[in-house]
Design a protein around this motif. Structure first.
Motif, PDB file in Angstrom:
ATOM      1  N   ILE A  24       7.746  54.002  47.599  1.00 43.57           N
ATOM      2  CA  ILE A  24       8.389  54.556  48.799  1.00 43.57           C
ATOM      3  C   ILE A  24       9.901  54.392  48.729  1.00 43.57           C
ATOM      4  O   ILE A  24      10.672  55.308  49.041  1.00 43.57           O
ATOM      5  CB  ILE A  24       7.825  53.874  50.068  1.00 43.57           C
ATOM      6  CG1 ILE A  24       6.352  54.242  50.252  1.00 43.57           C
ATOM      7  CG2 ILE A  24       8.633  54.271  51.297  1.00 43.57           C
ATOM      8  CD1 ILE A  24       5.655  53.468  51.360  1.00 43.57           C
ATOM      9  N   ALA A  25      10.361  53.211  48.295  1.00 43.84           N
ATOM     10  CA  ALA A  25      11.797  52.944  48.215  1.00 43.84           C
ATOM     11  C   ALA A  25      12.485  53.885  47.236  1.00 43.84           C
ATOM     12  O   ALA A  25      13.573  54.410  47.508  1.00 43.84           O
ATOM     13  CB  ALA A  25      12.030  51.489  47.816  1.00 43.84           C
ATOM     14  N   ILE A  26      11.882  54.131  46.083  1.00 47.39           N
ATOM     15  CA  ILE A  26      12.479  55.030  45.083  1.00 47.39           C
ATOM     16  C   ILE A  26      12.547  56.456  45.620  1.00 47.39           C
ATOM     17  O   ILE A  26      13.557  57.151  45.457  1.00 47.39           O
ATOM     18  CB  ILE A  26      11.679  54.975  43.769  1.00 47.39           C
ATOM     19  CG1 ILE A  26      11.800  53.591  43.123  1.00 47.39           C
ATOM     20  CG2 ILE A  26      12.170  56.047  42.786  1.00 47.39           C
ATOM     21  CD1 ILE A  26      10.924  53.392  41.914  1.00 47.39           C
ATOM     22  N   LYS A  27      11.478  56.875  46.273  1.00 48.91           N
ATOM     23  CA  LYS A  27      11.428  58.238  46.811  1.00 48.91           C
ATOM     24  C   LYS A  27      12.479  58.453  47.906  1.00 48.91           C
ATOM     25  O   LYS A  27      13.107  59.514  47.987  1.00 48.91           O
ATOM     26  CB  LYS A  27      10.027  58.524  47.362  1.00 48.91           C
ATOM     27  CG  LYS A  27       9.062  59.102  46.348  1.00 48.91           C
ATOM     28  CD  LYS A  27       9.543  60.454  45.866  1.00 48.91           C
ATOM     29  CE  LYS A  27       8.555  61.129  44.940  1.00 48.91           C
ATOM     30  NZ  LYS A  27       9.102  62.415  44.422  1.00 48.91           N
ATOM     31  N   LEU A  28      12.659  57.448  48.748  1.00 48.42           N
ATOM     32  CA  LEU A  28      13.614  57.585  49.847  1.00 48.42           C
ATOM     33  C   LEU A  28      15.060  57.472  49.377  1.00 48.42           C
ATOM     34  O   LEU A  28      15.978  58.000  50.027  1.00 48.42           O
ATOM     35  CB  LEU A  28      13.346  56.513  50.907  1.00 48.42           C
ATOM     36  CG  LEU A  28      12.030  56.635  51.683  1.00 48.42           C
ATOM     37  CD1 LEU A  28      11.858  55.473  52.638  1.00 48.42           C
ATOM     38  CD2 LEU A  28      11.972  57.962  52.443  1.00 48.42           C
ATOM     39  N   SER A  29      15.288  56.796  48.269  1.00 51.59           N
ATOM     40  CA  SER A  29      16.669  56.557  47.817  1.00 51.59           C
ATOM     41  C   SER A  29      17.299  57.780  47.180  1.00 51.59           C
ATOM     42  O   SER A  29      18.501  58.022  47.337  1.00 51.59           O
ATOM     43  CB  SER A  29      16.704  55.389  46.826  1.00 51.59           C
ATOM     44  OG  SER A  29      16.012  55.728  45.641  1.00 51.59           O
ATOM     45  N   SER A  30      16.519  58.574  46.443  1.00 52.26           N
ATOM     46  CA  SER A  30      17.079  59.751  45.770  1.00 52.26           C
ATOM     47  C   SER A  30      15.938  60.637  45.296  1.00 52.26           C
ATOM     48  O   SER A  30      14.838  60.144  45.014  1.00 52.26           O
ATOM     49  CB  SER A  30      17.944  59.333  44.573  1.00 52.26           C
ATOM     50  OG  SER A  30      17.161  58.680  43.595  1.00 52.26           O
ATOM     51  N   PRO A  31      16.168  61.939  45.195  1.00 54.37           N
ATOM     52  CA  PRO A  31      15.116  62.838  44.717  1.00 54.37           C
ATOM     53  C   PRO A  31      14.859  62.638  43.230  1.00 54.37           C
ATOM     54  O   PRO A  31      15.743  62.246  42.471  1.00 54.37           O
ATOM     55  CB  PRO A  31      15.693  64.226  44.998  1.00 54.37           C
ATOM     56  CG  PRO A  31      17.170  64.037  45.010  1.00 54.37           C
ATOM     57  CD  PRO A  31      17.404  62.671  45.564  1.00 54.37           C
ATOM     58  N   GLY A  32      13.629  62.908  42.815  1.00 56.82           N
ATOM     59  CA  GLY A  32      13.272  62.785  41.409  1.00 56.82           C
ATOM     60  C   GLY A  32      11.957  62.051  41.243  1.00 56.82           C
ATOM     61  O   GLY A  32      11.368  61.563  42.214  1.00 56.82           O
TER      62      GLY A  32
END
Length: 468
Positions: free
Chosen positions: A303-311
């Motif tokens: 969730i953290a990776i998805k919310l931080s930046s697209p990709g």
């Protein structure tokens, strides 16, 4: 285990373990009286409880780097960290006693024991610092040779008093000066002709009380005074090869001055069948346990990776493994998805703007490397070994760094000797320095060294060191 531990540092650790145990026994006697304290130690698992507290203390001291050379030789820093250790150990053991009272030492012993332990350790560290910096108690060493290896040896020895070694003199082999016969060896580099070398060694032995001669000559053929060195050795002077001394006190291999045969015929570089089976089994077990323990974290990481930046969440790169085989190395994505779109493959730099805020945290805590446990299960990597590098960098580093290809003679690892002892590398010079550590690991590979690396990796992760 082939890792070198200075005798003084080993003595410091053993003596402090004894002092901690003695302080706790003394606190039991002070609080309960000798008869009741003796009964507690014999019949109420008191000895085991004291041993447990002593081990807990030493573990805290180890993780606060109180046995690191830079801290051992710094009196003020050692005292500050020792006070920190006392605070952390007091809170941790107090919490443990609250949660599980049966392991408690006894009424009042815990508090009095901490007072005794603190006073004894502070006094002993003060005394050890005085002993450590007393030149007359150090072993006198004569460095024979010039060049990079000799310079490095002098620098390392002078920077680390806990080694118990003092450079009493250094003899250069430039063959450009003629010396008088009545000159005494001083503590500055000396240029000698071949005719004067034997005389100078003999004078140095008699005038300065040389205990050890370290041969750090880059060119020895026709110049090494073999007969004299044998004679000195028979009279109690230790004669050592400079490469071996440098390796033992630094945990690195001096790649500028070694020969391939030195690595090839080293007994430690042979990996037995038992060791290879153990290492593969241990790597698989650690990977399975690591993946199971990390399962509760994965939803939050995703969730953290998805919310931080697209990709994408999972990121992979080609890396060079054993025997130069290229494999896909997996990581959680910590950079923008277009990080190398315009530059191509580049090393991460200090304060790299391509790294996302979440990515900084994942790198600092090493959570981004959890997917590499899958590489270990596949057989691409071991848990311990040299870190794999990208093919684009390897092609360039092979041309610029001697012996670089040797690091591909073993499986790469998630953690390694270079990772726990050196910073994150982002240049050719960093790659060269890390190779020195990697070759040391390959040359001295063992079960004990692997265990030491794992212990230091835990410390590195907990303290957030080396992340980039």
């Amino acid at each position: 285990m082939h890792a070198y531990i200075p005798r003084r540092t080993l003595l410091l650790g053993i003596s402090e373990a004894c002092l901690i145990s003695l302080a706790l026994v003394a606190s039991a006697v002070a609080r309960l009286g000798s008869a009741e304290a003796s009964y507690m130690l014999r019949n109420q698992y008191g000895s085991l409880k004291i041993l447990f507290v002593s081990v807990a203390f030493l573990a805290c001291m180890y993780y606060f780097d109180l046995y690191d050379s830079a801290v051992v030789s710094n009196r003020h820093e050692a005292v500050v960290r020792l006070i920190q250790v006392l605070g952390v150990a007091y809170i941790a053991l107090g919490l443990l006693y609250y949660l599980y009272p049966p392991v408690k030492l006894g009424r009042g012993i815990f508090h009095i024991g901490f007072l005794f332990v603190g006073l004894l350790l502070l006094l002993w560290r003060r005394l050890f610092s005085i002993i450590n910096n007393t030149a007359g108690l150090a072993e006198r060493v004569l460095i024979l040779g010039d060049g990079t290896l000799a310079e490095s040896l002098v620098h390392e020895i002078e920077a680390r008093p806990e080694l118990g070694i003092r450079v009493a003199g250094r003899v250069q082999m430039s063959a450009i000066a003629e010396l008088g016969s009545n000159r005494e060896l001083d503590e500055t580099p000396v240029a000698l002709s071949q005719a004067n070398l034997s005389e100078e060694l003999a004078v140095g032995r008699q005038a300065r009380g040389i205990d050890r001669i370290v041969v750090a000559m880059e060119e020895r053929r026709g110049k090494l005074p073999v007969d004299l060195l044998f004679s000195l050795k028979s009279h109690g002077v230790q004669v050592q090869d400079g490469n071996d001394v440098y390796e033992s006190i630094t945990g690195k291999v001096p790649i500028e001055s070694i020969r391939m045969s030195w690595l090839l015929f080293s007994p430690g570089s042979h990996a037995s069948r038992f060791y290879l089976i153990y290492k593969r089994f241990a790597s698989v077990v650690i990977s399975i346990v690591g993946l199971l323990l990390s399962l509760p974290l994965l939803p939050f990481v995703i969730i953290a990776i998805k919310l931080s930046s697209p990709g994408r969440i999972l990121y992979w790169q080609n890396r060079v493994g054993r025997d130069d085989e290229v494999f896909r190395c997996y990581k959680f994505r910590t950079m923008r998805s277009d990080a190398e779109a315009s530059t191509g493959p580049t090393w991460a730099q200090d304060g790299d703007p391509r790294i996302t805020p979440v990515g900084k945290f994942l790198r600092k805590t090493r959570i981004d490397e959890i997917p590499q446990l899958l590489n270990v299960l596949k057989g691409d990597m071991s848990f311990v070994g040299p870190r794999p590098e990208r093919p684009e960098f390897v092609a360039d580093l092979r041309k610029k760094i001697p012996y670089y290809h040797l690091r591909h003679s073993v499986r790469p690892g998630i953690t390694g000797w270079a990772q726990i002892l050196y910073k994150y590398g982002n240049s050719v010079e960093d790659a060269k320095e890390k190779l020195r550590y990697d070759l040391y690991y390959i040359k001295n590979t063992s079960v004990g060294l692997d265990m030491l690396i794992v212990m230091n990796t835990i410390k590195t992760v907990l303290l957030g060191r080396g992340a980039h």
